[in-house]
Design a protein around this motif. Sequence first.
Motif, PDB file in Angstrom:
ATOM      1  N   ASP A 191      38.129  39.665  37.173  1.00 43.69           N
ATOM      2  CA  ASP A 191      36.757  39.434  37.126  1.00 43.69           C
ATOM      3  C   ASP A 191      36.234  40.215  35.965  1.00 43.69           C
ATOM      4  N   THR A 198      36.064  43.976  36.607  1.00 42.79           N
ATOM      5  CA  THR A 198      37.687  44.595  36.975  1.00 42.79           C
ATOM      6  C   THR A 198      38.152  44.910  35.627  1.00 42.79           C
ATOM      7  N   HIS A 235      38.981  36.104  43.461  1.00 39.39           N
ATOM      8  CA  HIS A 235      38.269  37.373  44.050  1.00 39.39           C
ATOM      9  C   HIS A 235      39.068  37.886  45.267  1.00 39.39           C
ATOM     10  N   LYS A 294      38.113  41.517  46.431  1.00 39.46           N
ATOM     11  CA  LYS A 294      36.915  41.736  46.927  1.00 39.46           C
ATOM     12  C   LYS A 294      36.695  41.088  48.266  1.00 39.46           C
TER      13      LYS A 294
HETATM   14  N1  URA Z   1      40.865  40.412  43.056  1.00 37.24           N
HETATM   15  C1  URA Z   1      39.424  40.591  42.737  1.00 37.24           C
HETATM   16  O1  URA Z   1      38.741  40.435  43.563  1.00 37.24           O
HETATM   17  N2  URA Z   1      38.967  40.488  41.660  1.00 37.24           N
HETATM   18  C2  URA Z   1      40.028  40.637  40.585  1.00 37.24           C
HETATM   19  O2  URA Z   1      39.646  40.788  39.062  1.00 37.24           O
HETATM   20  C3  URA Z   1      41.278  40.588  40.731  1.00 37.24           C
HETATM   21  C4  URA Z   1      41.843  40.624  41.994  1.00 37.24           C
END
Ligand code: URA
Length: 240
Positions: free
Chosen positions: A103, A106, A185, A188
């Motif tokens: 993300d 991240t 994601h 998260k």
């Molecule tokens: N999981 C997430 O929620 N975001 C990322 O960037 C990588 C793994």
Amino acid sequence: MKLYRALQAQGFGSRKGSIAYVRAGMIEVNGVVCDDPETEVDPVGLELTLDGLTLPFHDKAYVLMHKPAGHECSHHPSHHPSVFALLPPPFVLRGVQCVGRLDQDTTGLLLFSDDGQFIHRMTSPKKGVAKRYLATCADPVSEAMLAALQSGVQLNDEPAPIAALACEQTDAHSLRLTLSEGKYHQVKRMIAATGNRVVTLHREAIGDFDLPADLAPGAWCWLGDDELKQLEQPWWSAMS
Ligand code: URA
């Protein structure tokens, strides 16, 4: 290999563009200007220079970046700069892609390659290449939360609960989580499923390979054979 073909293969330009750069005297081969595009060059140890950018010849590109926050893993970013803007332009021209996405907010270990089979091996859930993350959470980490992540949490649109391979608390608001796959994601969503919320997320490792401590955010480096082997280790190899 002819010089113009080497340039083209490394993303310095199209066939026509590479020939034009050489004829214009803009290309150095191992530090020496060469103006004949048909010159035979040995790819082993070859270094090509254009406009002050020198790149070593790599048949396939395997590159590691310490991804900084605020960059999108896309060639066509919508709200933030692209991670590709942090790489030398020839990488994009030779078809280098992100090996799985992070993300925009991240940080941490991000791979790039133009080897489609490598990208598949690193991202296919069947290959079991684990990814390890450090997450800080809005609310304190609880025993119940760790237990839920270890036994499995139900995510929307998933047929069955998903469990972390490993999960440990690192301080009051942080935990380290290892996943065997890389769904959209995923960290998260898994943490949200426990009732908490990710505030920062950092990828520390892929397979048996840790992000080098001396690689600054935004910096990148080439990967060698030993590092590629460590990256491709499936999580079950640690069990035997
Ligand atoms: N999981 C997430 O929620 N975001 C990322 O960037 C990588 C793994």
